[in-house]
Write a protein that holds these residues in place. Structure first.
Motif, PDB file in Angstrom:
ATOM      1  N   VAL A 172       0.822  -1.215   0.000  1.00 25.87           N
ATOM      2  CA  VAL A 172       0.000   0.000   0.000  1.00 25.87           C
ATOM      3  C   VAL A 172       0.855   1.264   0.000  1.00 25.87           C
ATOM      4  CG1 VAL A 172      -1.591   1.385   1.396  1.00 25.87           C
ATOM      5  CG2 VAL A 172      -2.020  -1.058   1.062  1.00 25.87           C
ATOM      6  N   THR A 173       0.582   2.133  -0.945  1.00 24.89           N
ATOM      7  CA  THR A 173       1.095   3.502  -0.958  1.00 24.89           C
ATOM      8  C   THR A 173      -0.124   4.414  -0.952  1.00 24.89           C
ATOM      9  OG1 THR A 173       3.106   2.928  -2.173  1.00 24.89           O
ATOM     10  CG2 THR A 173       2.414   5.231  -2.240  1.00 24.89           C
ATOM     11  N   CYS A 174      -0.152   5.364  -0.014  1.00 25.23           N
ATOM     12  CA  CYS A 174      -1.370   6.173   0.153  1.00 25.23           C
ATOM     13  C   CYS A 174      -1.025   7.520   0.749  1.00 25.23           C
ATOM     14  CB  CYS A 174      -2.366   5.435   1.054  1.00 25.23           C
ATOM     15  SG  CYS A 174      -1.725   5.104   2.708  1.00 25.23           S
ATOM     16  N   TYR A 187      -2.658  11.960   0.784  1.00 26.53           N
ATOM     17  CA  TYR A 187      -3.707  12.958   0.642  1.00 26.53           C
ATOM     18  C   TYR A 187      -3.363  13.915  -0.499  1.00 26.53           C
ATOM     19  CZ  TYR A 187      -4.195  11.339   5.479  1.00 26.53           C
ATOM     20  OH  TYR A 187      -4.294  10.553   6.602  1.00 26.53           O
ATOM     21  N   PRO A 231       1.930  11.190  -1.325  1.00 20.88           N
ATOM     22  CA  PRO A 231       2.025   9.964  -0.521  1.00 20.88           C
ATOM     23  C   PRO A 231       2.579  10.233   0.880  1.00 20.88           C
ATOM     24  CG  PRO A 231       2.954   9.628  -2.706  1.00 20.88           C
ATOM     25  CD  PRO A 231       2.743  11.100  -2.548  1.00 20.88           C
ATOM     26  N   THR A 281      -2.355   8.127   9.579  1.00 19.15           N
ATOM     27  CA  THR A 281      -2.686   7.766   8.194  1.00 19.15           C
ATOM     28  C   THR A 281      -2.882   6.266   8.055  1.00 19.15           C
ATOM     29  OG1 THR A 281      -1.517   9.688   7.298  1.00 19.15           O
ATOM     30  CG2 THR A 281      -1.864   7.831   5.805  1.00 19.15           C
ATOM     31  N   THR A 334      -6.125   4.547   6.711  1.00 20.34           N
ATOM     32  CA  THR A 334      -6.052   3.630   5.574  1.00 20.34           C
ATOM     33  C   THR A 334      -6.929   2.411   5.819  1.00 20.34           C
ATOM     34  OG1 THR A 334      -3.786   4.346   5.082  1.00 20.34           O
ATOM     35  CG2 THR A 334      -4.491   2.248   4.154  1.00 20.34           C
ATOM     36  N   VAL A 339      -8.394   7.394   3.127  1.00 21.77           N
ATOM     37  CA  VAL A 339      -7.288   8.082   2.479  1.00 21.77           C
ATOM     38  C   VAL A 339      -7.284   7.737   1.000  1.00 21.77           C
ATOM     39  CG1 VAL A 339      -5.879   8.047   4.581  1.00 21.77           C
ATOM     40  CG2 VAL A 339      -5.636   6.217   2.902  1.00 21.77           C
ATOM     41  N   GLU A 340      -6.479   8.464   0.245  1.00 16.89           N
ATOM     42  CA  GLU A 340      -6.326   8.160  -1.175  1.00 16.89           C
ATOM     43  C   GLU A 340      -5.330   7.021  -1.335  1.00 16.89           C
ATOM     44  OE1 GLU A 340      -5.040  11.802  -2.912  1.00 16.89           O
ATOM     45  OE2 GLU A 340      -6.971  12.808  -2.665  1.00 16.89           O
ATOM     46  N   LEU A 341      -5.697   6.009  -2.080  1.00 18.10           N
ATOM     47  CA  LEU A 341      -4.860   4.837  -2.301  1.00 18.10           C
ATOM     48  C   LEU A 341      -4.201   4.967  -3.671  1.00 18.10           C
ATOM     49  CD1 LEU A 341      -4.228   2.221  -0.726  1.00 18.10           C
ATOM     50  CD2 LEU A 341      -6.006   1.090  -2.067  1.00 18.10           C
ATOM     51  N   TYR A 342      -2.859   5.037  -3.679  1.00 12.51           N
ATOM     52  CA  TYR A 342      -2.109   5.201  -4.924  1.00 12.51           C
ATOM     53  C   TYR A 342      -1.539   3.888  -5.440  1.00 12.51           C
ATOM     54  CZ  TYR A 342      -2.318   9.937  -3.055  1.00 12.51           C
ATOM     55  OH  TYR A 342      -2.754  11.124  -2.516  1.00 12.51           O
TER      56      TYR A 342
END
Length: 284
Positions: free
Chosen positions: A21-23, A25, A29, A56, A60, A65-68
């Protein structure tokens, strides 16, 4: 120590699983390439400096959060397919204490959030709330405004709100910050009891010796996971140098692994030199 050492993980599928996982806002990241598994019955402390990604990581798991990159699964279901039912206790400093709400109303919100299609009190809801307040020893405060409570009482109120929907997973963000030693110990033992009743617990903390050293499992992170395991194995000068970028000696005392958190240098001088310099200034 709250748990036997080593802590025995349960068998079966993970309750929480983070896979590469990379996440973060707004496209930025905060956590990078995180792999983490939490099993049923785990009691985990997240350690790291401010800005390291502890909160964070909790968000998660909540799917907030935003998941990249990678995938987050709670009870085998990807958080991209809907938010899981999880108990969450935020940092007290994030609460609006001027909001006109009583203890009873605050805890009732825990049922409303798990039943968004029924935002009113249903039959039996008030009974569940009173039972939870009694369980946490704050039933007599139910009509009090949350602003009128002590720090320890406030923590119990938001713990009650998180638990009233009977979740199997509980996330807490720095729950012992700002409360006195006795209240902190009582709160930790309350979490210990909940954990042994089947609740999987993950909490962030800045308190290495007072909190993390007593947990069965800790995770050190600073943008990525640097180490995980029981404190007796994870608490090493090398790990803390990676995590905090500071020299932190580790000692053994009464079968516990403890960390010397005080800085060993002041203004480029050792503590003895700094003390001598302070005395010299006083004499001038």
């Amino acid at each position: 120590m709250l748990h036997p050492i080593p802590h025995q993980p349960s068998s079966g599928d993970p309750v929480v699983e983070l896979l590469g996982v990379t996440c973060g806002y707004n496209g930025d990241p905060v956590l990078h390439d995180v792999d983490l598994k939490l099993m049923a019955g785990d009691f985990v402390g997240l350690l790291g400096p401010s800005g390291s990604g502890k909160t964070t990581l909790l968000r998660t798991i909540l799917g907030a959060v935003e998941l990249y990159g990678g995938d987050v699964r709670v009870q085998g279901v990807s958080t991209g397919n809907g938010r899981p039912r999880i108990g969450y206790v935020p940092q007290l400093k994030t609460i609006d204490w001027n909001f006109p709400v009583t203890v009873e109303e605050t805890v009732m919100m825990g049922l409303t959030m798990s039943n968004p299609l029924f935002p009113w009190n249903r039959a039996g809801d008030r009974k569940l709330v009173h039972q939870m307040l009694e369980r946490l020893g704050i039933e007599d405060l139910r009509k009090r405004h949350i602003r009128q409570l002590s720090g320890g009482q406030q923590q119990r109120v938001f713990l009650a709100r998180a638990l009233v929907s009977n979740p199997s997973l509980l996330l807490l963000d720095e729950p012992t910050t700002g409360i006195d030693i006795k209240t902190r110990d009582e709160f930790l033992h309350l979490l210990h009891e909940l954990n042994h009743q089947g609740v999987t617990i993950v909490m962030t903390t800045h308190e290495i010796n007072a909190v993390a050293a007593h947990l069965p499992w800790v995770v050190c992170l600073n943008g990525r996971i640097l180490a995980s395991g029981p404190p007796s194995e994870v608490f090493t000068p090398e790990t803390f140098k990676l995590t905090y970028d500071a020299e932190m000696p580790v000692i053994k005392y009464m079968d516990m692994t403890l960390v010397a958190e005080s800085p060993h240098r002041f203004n480029g001088a050792g503590p003895e030199q700094s003390t001598d310099a302070a005395h010299a200034r006083k004499r001038q």
